[in-house]
Design a protein around this motif. Sequence first.
Motif, short mmCIF file in Angstrom:
data_model
loop_
_atom_site.label_atom_id
_atom_site.label_comp_id
_atom_site.label_asym_id
_atom_site.label_seq_id
_atom_site.Cartn_x
_atom_site.Cartn_y
_atom_site.Cartn_z
N ARG A 16 45.95 34.38 44.66
CA ARG A 16 46.65 33.01 45.02
C ARG A 16 46.34 32.55 44.17
NH1 ARG A 16 47.31 33.56 50.21
NH2 ARG A 16 45.53 32.33 50.52
N THR A 17 44.89 32.33 44.39
CA THR A 17 44.52 30.53 44.04
C THR A 17 43.17 31.18 42.64
OG1 THR A 17 41.90 31.29 44.75
CG2 THR A 17 43.54 30.08 46.17
N ARG A 18 43.64 32.51 42.11
CA ARG A 18 43.18 32.67 40.43
C ARG A 18 41.17 32.66 40.66
NH1 ARG A 18 45.93 29.27 36.09
NH2 ARG A 18 43.64 29.62 36.11
N LEU A 19 41.17 33.06 41.29
CA LEU A 19 39.79 33.46 41.90
C LEU A 19 38.62 34.99 41.45
CD1 LEU A 19 38.60 31.39 45.04
CD2 LEU A 19 38.60 30.58 42.48
N ARG A 20 38.39 35.16 41.43
CA ARG A 20 37.40 36.43 41.16
C ARG A 20 36.84 36.59 42.27
NH1 ARG A 20 37.82 39.83 36.63
NH2 ARG A 20 36.44 41.34 37.71
N ALA A 21 36.78 38.17 43.54
CA ALA A 21 36.82 38.30 44.62
C ALA A 21 35.03 39.35 43.65
CB ALA A 21 37.26 39.06 45.76
N SER A 22 34.03 38.27 43.74
CA SER A 22 33.38 38.92 42.95
C SER A 22 31.67 38.71 43.88
CB SER A 22 32.71 38.47 41.34
OG SER A 22 32.65 36.98 41.38
N ALA A 23 31.27 38.39 44.67
CA ALA A 23 30.57 37.84 45.74
C ALA A 23 30.53 38.05 47.15
CB ALA A 23 29.80 36.91 45.05
#
Length: 139
Positions: free
Chosen positions: A109-116
């Motif tokens: 929804r917020t265009r963030l990568r779930a990377s950490a």
Amino acid sequence: MITIRTAEPADIPLMLDLIRGLAEYEREPDAVQITEDQLLEDGFGSHPYFECIIAEDDGQAAGFALYFPIYSTWQGRSLYLEDLFVKPEFRGRGIGKAFARTCCRHCRRTRLRASAMGCAGMEPVGHRCLSQHWRQDAH
């Protein structure tokens, strides 16, 4: 029934209780220095530093996840999952997966990568499951 909801300012005492539960689980009960006032300002003030979601099972608080945006020089805008805690009596019911799904939806929804992920004290089985779900759903 398990529900995941966004924390509200009225949840500050519950959040602090869950943070203390996490500290006890990690055998660091004296490490918690945060206050209710700090949580209120940092999470719900004019410039929030974090977001928190709370799991409930049949209306009982079962756990929390706390995350915030970061910037990765390799991946760009990302989400850092600082803590995820499920009370021992609620484990094995899929709450960790529900938290992961909720965080992944937030990323999309917020265009963030779930990377950490922080979650240093997570049990190996839970961490593997969350990491797998994180990779599958987030990108």
